[in-house]
Design a protein around this motif. Sequence first.
Motif, PDB file in Angstrom:
ATOM      1  N   GLY A 140     -10.666 -21.230 -44.262  1.00  0.00           N
ATOM      2  CA  GLY A 140      -9.561 -22.132 -43.945  1.00  0.00           C
ATOM      3  C   GLY A 140     -10.016 -23.289 -43.076  1.00  0.00           C
ATOM      4  O   GLY A 140      -9.607 -24.442 -43.286  1.00  0.00           O
ATOM      5  N   SER A 141     -10.873 -23.008 -42.095  1.00  0.00           N
ATOM      6  CA  SER A 141     -11.404 -24.059 -41.225  1.00  0.00           C
ATOM      7  C   SER A 141     -12.240 -25.057 -42.010  1.00  0.00           C
ATOM      8  O   SER A 141     -12.133 -26.272 -41.819  1.00  0.00           O
ATOM      9  CB  SER A 141     -12.256 -23.453 -40.110  1.00  0.00           C
ATOM     10  N   VAL A 142     -13.087 -24.545 -42.894  1.00  0.00           N
ATOM     11  CA  VAL A 142     -13.928 -25.429 -43.718  1.00  0.00           C
ATOM     12  C   VAL A 142     -13.050 -26.337 -44.579  1.00  0.00           C
ATOM     13  O   VAL A 142     -13.264 -27.554 -44.651  1.00  0.00           O
ATOM     14  CB  VAL A 142     -14.896 -24.610 -44.599  1.00  0.00           C
ATOM     15  N   ILE A 143     -12.041 -25.745 -45.230  1.00  0.00           N
ATOM     16  CA  ILE A 143     -11.138 -26.523 -46.091  1.00  0.00           C
ATOM     17  C   ILE A 143     -10.414 -27.585 -45.268  1.00  0.00           C
ATOM     18  O   ILE A 143     -10.345 -28.762 -45.658  1.00  0.00           O
ATOM     19  CB  ILE A 143     -10.118 -25.596 -46.779  1.00  0.00           C
ATOM     20  N   TRP A 144      -9.882 -27.203 -44.108  1.00  0.00           N
ATOM     21  CA  TRP A 144      -9.095 -28.136 -43.301  1.00  0.00           C
ATOM     22  C   TRP A 144      -9.934 -29.297 -42.780  1.00  0.00           C
ATOM     23  O   TRP A 144      -9.583 -30.463 -42.940  1.00  0.00           O
ATOM     24  CB  TRP A 144      -8.423 -27.414 -42.137  1.00  0.00           C
ATOM     25  N   PHE A 145     -11.060 -28.988 -42.114  1.00  0.00           N
ATOM     26  CA  PHE A 145     -11.858 -30.057 -41.510  1.00  0.00           C
ATOM     27  C   PHE A 145     -12.485 -30.966 -42.567  1.00  0.00           C
ATOM     28  O   PHE A 145     -12.575 -32.180 -42.373  1.00  0.00           O
ATOM     29  CB  PHE A 145     -12.930 -29.474 -40.582  1.00  0.00           C
ATOM     30  N   THR A 146     -12.891 -30.390 -43.693  1.00  0.00           N
ATOM     31  CA  THR A 146     -13.435 -31.204 -44.778  1.00  0.00           C
ATOM     32  C   THR A 146     -12.364 -32.135 -45.338  1.00  0.00           C
ATOM     33  O   THR A 146     -12.607 -33.336 -45.534  1.00  0.00           O
ATOM     34  CB  THR A 146     -13.990 -30.301 -45.902  1.00  0.00           C
TER      35      THR A 146
END
Length: 199
Positions: free
Chosen positions: A153-159
């Motif tokens: 989720g963090s990877v998806i959001w920050f990207t």
Amino acid sequence: MSSALAGLLTGLSLIVAIGAQNAFVLRQGLARRHVGVVVAICAVSDALLILAGVGGVGAVVRDHPTLLTVLRWVGAAYLLGYGVLSLLRLRRPQGLDAAQTRAGSLGSAVVTTLALTYLNPHVYLDTVLMLGSIANQHGDPGRWWFAAGAATGSVIWFTSLGFGARAASHVLARPVTWRVLDLVIGVVMIALAVRLLLG
């Protein structure tokens, strides 16, 4: 896989709210400066903090409130300074070229990203303690699937935030856009600093 989905949704629900880190990622994305590095630091940091929480570090955070108090004061001072600088930029409207210049060097982007990530006591309460506690309710190996989902989720959001802003930067290149952005970022940073100081 249900644990991974629960982790993904819980992680996203905690991270999507506007905060100092998100505001900085957005600004760097719009300025098209060091976006990949900033996004990577945020995503990797979140993953490490999530793993620490699932691994039991949350208990250490809970048992040492003095550490959170120190982080609260240092983090508030940093946010206050960053917010004031954002508001001072309002005196001189800037376009995209000026914003790219003022976005700073790679070193300053790295230091700012790390400071906004690790000097925020809420990251230890939300990411380490809360996510760690929720993950551990899923047992083994479910808690690690939960952690993987939250980190994804963090990877998806920050990207999405960093590179989405980068893609939209040509549309938002006018000085008035940057004035509004600096005003919003300045107010958010100062409000977060005051909130930290008030506990």
